[in-house]
Write a protein that holds these residues in place. Structure first.
Motif, mmCIF file in Angstrom:
data_model
loop_
_atom_site.group_PDB
_atom_site.id
_atom_site.type_symbol
_atom_site.label_atom_id
_atom_site.label_comp_id
_atom_site.label_asym_id
_atom_site.label_seq_id
_atom_site.Cartn_x
_atom_site.Cartn_y
_atom_site.Cartn_z
ATOM 1 N N THR A 1 0.706 -1.006 -0.244
ATOM 2 C CA THR A 1 0.358 -0.132 0.008
ATOM 3 C C THR A 1 1.038 1.365 -0.258
ATOM 4 N N ILE A 2 1.897 0.728 0.544
ATOM 5 C CA ILE A 2 3.167 2.359 0.224
ATOM 6 C C ILE A 2 4.229 1.840 -0.191
ATOM 7 N N ALA A 3 4.610 0.970 -0.756
ATOM 8 C CA ALA A 3 5.706 0.364 -2.166
ATOM 9 C C ALA A 3 5.178 -1.020 -2.499
ATOM 10 N N PRO A 4 4.609 -0.699 -3.729
ATOM 11 C CA PRO A 4 4.187 -1.556 -4.675
ATOM 12 C C PRO A 4 5.423 -2.630 -5.185
ATOM 13 N N PHE A 5 6.837 -1.846 -5.314
ATOM 14 C CA PHE A 5 7.473 -3.038 -5.631
ATOM 15 C C PHE A 5 8.420 -3.340 -4.721
ATOM 16 N N ALA A 6 8.649 -3.091 -3.501
ATOM 17 C CA ALA A 6 9.551 -2.957 -2.758
ATOM 18 C C ALA A 6 9.669 -5.181 -2.290
ATOM 19 N N PHE A 7 9.264 -5.875 -2.044
ATOM 20 C CA PHE A 7 8.875 -6.855 -2.079
ATOM 21 C C PHE A 7 10.030 -7.700 -3.007
ATOM 22 N N ALA A 8 9.283 -7.607 -4.694
ATOM 23 C CA ALA A 8 9.456 -8.299 -5.138
ATOM 24 C C ALA A 8 10.833 -7.726 -5.571
ATOM 25 N N THR A 9 11.290 -6.501 -5.554
ATOM 26 C CA THR A 9 12.811 -5.937 -6.003
ATOM 27 C C THR A 9 13.989 -6.450 -5.531
ATOM 28 N N ASN B 1 1.266 -1.145 10.935
ATOM 29 C CA ASN B 1 0.736 0.120 10.655
ATOM 30 C C ASN B 1 1.509 0.391 9.573
ATOM 31 N N THR B 2 1.254 0.643 8.535
ATOM 32 C CA THR B 2 2.318 1.183 7.113
ATOM 33 C C THR B 2 3.219 1.952 7.139
ATOM 34 N N ARG B 3 2.828 2.752 8.996
ATOM 35 C CA ARG B 3 4.601 3.903 8.634
ATOM 36 C C ARG B 3 6.013 2.704 9.279
ATOM 37 N N TYR B 4 5.743 1.519 9.989
ATOM 38 C CA TYR B 4 6.446 1.330 10.296
ATOM 39 C C TYR B 4 7.463 0.588 9.408
ATOM 40 N N TYR B 5 6.183 0.694 7.645
ATOM 41 C CA TYR B 5 7.888 0.179 6.781
ATOM 42 C C TYR B 5 8.313 1.437 5.783
ATOM 43 N N TRP B 6 8.592 2.637 6.141
ATOM 44 C CA TRP B 6 8.260 4.342 5.564
ATOM 45 C C TRP B 6 9.983 3.433 4.837
ATOM 46 N N PRO B 7 10.562 3.224 5.491
ATOM 47 C CA PRO B 7 12.459 3.074 4.931
ATOM 48 C C PRO B 7 12.417 2.268 3.799
ATOM 49 N N VAL B 8 11.501 0.731 3.504
ATOM 50 C CA VAL B 8 11.312 0.086 2.644
ATOM 51 C C VAL B 8 11.172 0.318 1.698
ATOM 52 N N PHE B 9 10.392 1.550 1.383
ATOM 53 C CA PHE B 9 10.552 1.953 0.115
ATOM 54 C C PHE B 9 11.610 2.901 -0.382
ATOM 55 N N LEU B 10 11.776 4.095 0.698
ATOM 56 C CA LEU B 10 12.972 4.802 0.217
ATOM 57 C C LEU B 10 13.984 3.983 0.000
ATOM 58 N N LEU B 11 14.781 2.863 0.621
ATOM 59 C CA LEU B 11 15.206 1.986 0.007
ATOM 60 C C LEU B 11 15.297 1.314 -0.945
ATOM 61 N N THR B 12 14.328 1.278 -1.521
ATOM 62 C CA THR B 12 13.339 0.103 -2.551
ATOM 63 C C THR B 12 14.089 1.651 -3.800
ATOM 64 N N VAL B 13 13.910 2.609 -3.889
ATOM 65 C CA VAL B 13 13.953 3.541 -4.812
ATOM 66 C C VAL B 13 15.812 3.940 -4.468
ATOM 67 N N MET B 14 16.882 3.855 -3.116
ATOM 68 C CA MET B 14 17.243 4.363 -3.200
ATOM 69 C C MET B 14 18.238 2.663 -4.726
#
Length: 607
Positions: free
Chosen positions: A355-363, A410-423
């Motif tokens: 819901t906040i990082a749709p490609f994180a797990f796959a990436t 909570n989705t806020r717990y997983y914000w770093p996963v999104f940013l690290l995926t982008v990185m």
């Protein structure tokens, strides 16, 4: 091509022009972050934030003995305290800190990419634009999770810098100690921001140490082990020195050595098969930990040390039955329960991250497989690999503690996963592009490459900007900047209702209990009152024992929330009804309950 065309092309490819565009984008992004902070200045969307603000108010008032808290990590309250002392209120101070920290995170991350990709414009712009949208739609929440996201970026930068230092020739022992000191300070800051960062940091550094021993090219195996070990030992020493005063303060207050209680409060039940079972317990009313605290949630302790208000025993209750049942659970049973619950929670966990990082797990999975089978070389893709390492450890860490009952957390717990995926993707762009160009890839491959890279900012804009889920996620996620800007700028209904209506009946310092704990807690904050009890208490006010419990705790007022179409309970034995109002508020004591027309009854408890 004409001379004019050549000059235009050279200008467009000029590093100076590209840097200027990035700087301009960053400045515009920072301004937008502060515009959002101003728009969200009335935000009180999270009851955890009330605890952080209340603790900060105690620091600002010089009440350090009660402000020291083992459950809530201190950094955000330390940052809030001077702003509160200057006259800003809690939500305003929170929004300002979130905007400042987000600006640092976007700036540090963009600078890091600019340097590590040899000034690759599009790789840097990808992270810059995506992170601005993400932070703009996320930093309205009153928790330190924005600080956590920024810390993870700083940690990645630090780890990459250390990796470079350790690979450089002739590194002196003094410099190794200095590098360890920097890592120790970064680690200490993480501990102060959120306790979860401690196991994340330890696990990441252990894996990093092993990877360095296996892959580093400089020196012999023992040389690599010595230099890396020296850095880690130095970091532990410095971190211990920096954290020692706080740990000592916690240990003295709680009469036992501790670095925090959130692990023991939240993690123990992950291994307890009886955690979600119905057990007969004494009727109790949790009390705020001190006279300045808003709620009992302001300092949560493990069951053995839990401090509560007066307790009323019932005939069917056996206070020792829970402890006895708990002691009879075998280690094997606990392990089986833990594994079963984590497996049940994992699909919810992946869905929630989507819901906040749709490609994180796959990436993360694809990157790990490419590394495992040698399609990606760790040393040649070192910086992207380090981002994947931190992201992978972070992902596994929360997968180990999330639960199905919370829908994945909570989705806020997983914000770093999104940013690290982008990185990860941003750091990989130059090498992927160079590979395509060197092989003279056709239009189809180049188009696919551009579309894949464009998906990240597109998803960020769609989810965090517009607040939409489909087609990237199957369940609701971020609220979105668009909705926040549209709905922000006005005080929440809980504030206007409390100040305009309830303040005429409930004076500051009153003790209250509510059938809807979450809304009542917000009322208590705005009324400068104290709320007793906890979410999910669900007291039966027709029970005489409940009346005795409220009287024993000197409760002044009881707030009842009943849907307008339903009949309110009889308050005759509890006390005198002094006011009734109808307002559109959540009636149910359930997280995320939608607002509806609700009858709020104010009962003055008869003692």
């Amino acid at each position: 091509m004409s001379d004019l065309g050549e000059r235009a092309k050279a200008l467009l490819l000029s590093p100076r022009l590209q840097a200027g565009i990035l700087w301009a984008t960053y400045v515009v992004g920072v301004v937008f972050l502060f515009v959002c902070a101003y728009a969200f200045r009335f935000s009180l969307n999270n009851i955890d934030g009330i605890s952080y603000i209340s603790i900060a108010e105690q620091y600002a008032a010089g009440q350090f003995d009660i402000a020291v808290n083992a459950y809530w990590s201190p950094m955000i309250s330390w940052l809030l305290a001077p702003l509160l002392a200057s006259g800003l209120n809690g939500p305003q101070s929170f929004m300002l800190i979130n905007a400042l920290s987000a600006s640092i995170g976007v700036g540090v991350g963009s600078w890091y990419l600019w340097k590590r990709t040899n000034r690759h414009f599009w790789a840097t712009f990808l992270f810059l634009a995506t992170s601005v949208v993400f932070f703009s739609g996320s930093s309205f929440i009153l928790t330190p999770d924005s600080l956590v996201a920024v810390w993870v970026i700083v940690f990645l930068v630090t780890l990459s810098w250390l990796d470079d230092i350790l690979d450089s020739p002739e590194v002196s022992t003094r410099r190794l100690w200095a590098c360890g000191a920097v890592l120790g300070i970064v680690g200490a800051l993480g501990y102060f921001i959120k306790l979860f960062i401690v196991p994340l940091l330890v696990a990441t550094l252990i894996v990093w140490f092993v990877i360095r021993l296996v892959t580093a090219r400089k020196g012999t195996f023992w040389d690599r082990a010595r230099s890396t070990t020296l850095v880690l030992v130095s970091s532990v020493v410095i971190a211990a020195v920096v954290c020692a005063p706080w740990v000592l303060a916690l240990s003295l207050k709680y009469d036992e050595p501790t670095i925090g209680t959130s692990f023991s409060v939240n993690i123990n039940k992950k291994f307890d098969p009886n955690a979600n079972s119905d057990q007969v317990t004494p009727l109790e009313l949790e009390a705020p930990p001190n006279e300045h605290a808003v709620s009992s949630g302001e300092d949560r302790l493990p069951p053995a040390g839990k401090s509560s208000g007066a307790t009323i025993s019932t005939e069917s209750a056996d206070p020792g039955s829970a402890d006895k049942a708990d002691s009879e659970i075998s280690v094997l049973s606990r392990a089986k329960y833990y594994v079963k619950e984590r497996l049940a929670a994992f699909p919810h966990y992946v869905t929630k991250i989507g819901t906040i990082a749709p490609f994180a797990f796959a990436t993360l999975i694809v990157f790990a497989l490419l590394l495992l089978f040698g399609f990606i070389n760790y040393r040649k893709n070192r910086y992207a690999s380090l981002a994947a390492l931190i992201g992978g450890v972070y992902f596994v860490g929360y997968a180990a503690i999330t639960s199905a009952s919370s829908g994945g957390g909570n989705t806020r717990y997983y914000w770093p996963v999104f940013l690290l995926t982008v990185m990860m993707v941003s750091l990989s762009v130059p090498r992927m592009w160079a590979s395509l160009v060197s092989r003279r890839a056709g239009a189809a491959k180049l188009t696919a490459f551009v579309l894949i890279i464009a998906l990240l900012p597109a998803a960020a804009f769609w989810q965090h900007g517009l607040g939409r889920s489909a087609p990237f996620a199957v369940s609701a996620g971020s609220v979105g900047v668009k909705s926040l800007l549209r709905d922000g700028g006005v005080p929440p209904i809980e504030q206007t209702f409390a100040e305009a209506k309830l303040s005429t009946h409930i004076p500051p310092g009153s003790k209250i209990v509510g059938s809807n704990y979450r809304t009542s807690l917000k009322f208590a904050y705005f009324l400068d009152a104290q709320i007793y009890g906890n979410a999910g208490d669900n007291f039966d006010i027709s029970d005489r024992a409940v009346h005795e419990l409220l009287s024993a705790n000197n409760i002044d007022f009881y707030l009842d929330f009943t849907p307008l179409a339903s009949n309110s309970p009889d308050f005759g034995q509890l006390g005198s009804v002094i006011a009734r109002y109808v307002a559109k508020l959540p009636c149910a004591d359930v997280k995320g309950a939608p607002p509806r027309q609700c009858v709020i009854t104010v009962v003055e408890v008869g003692n």
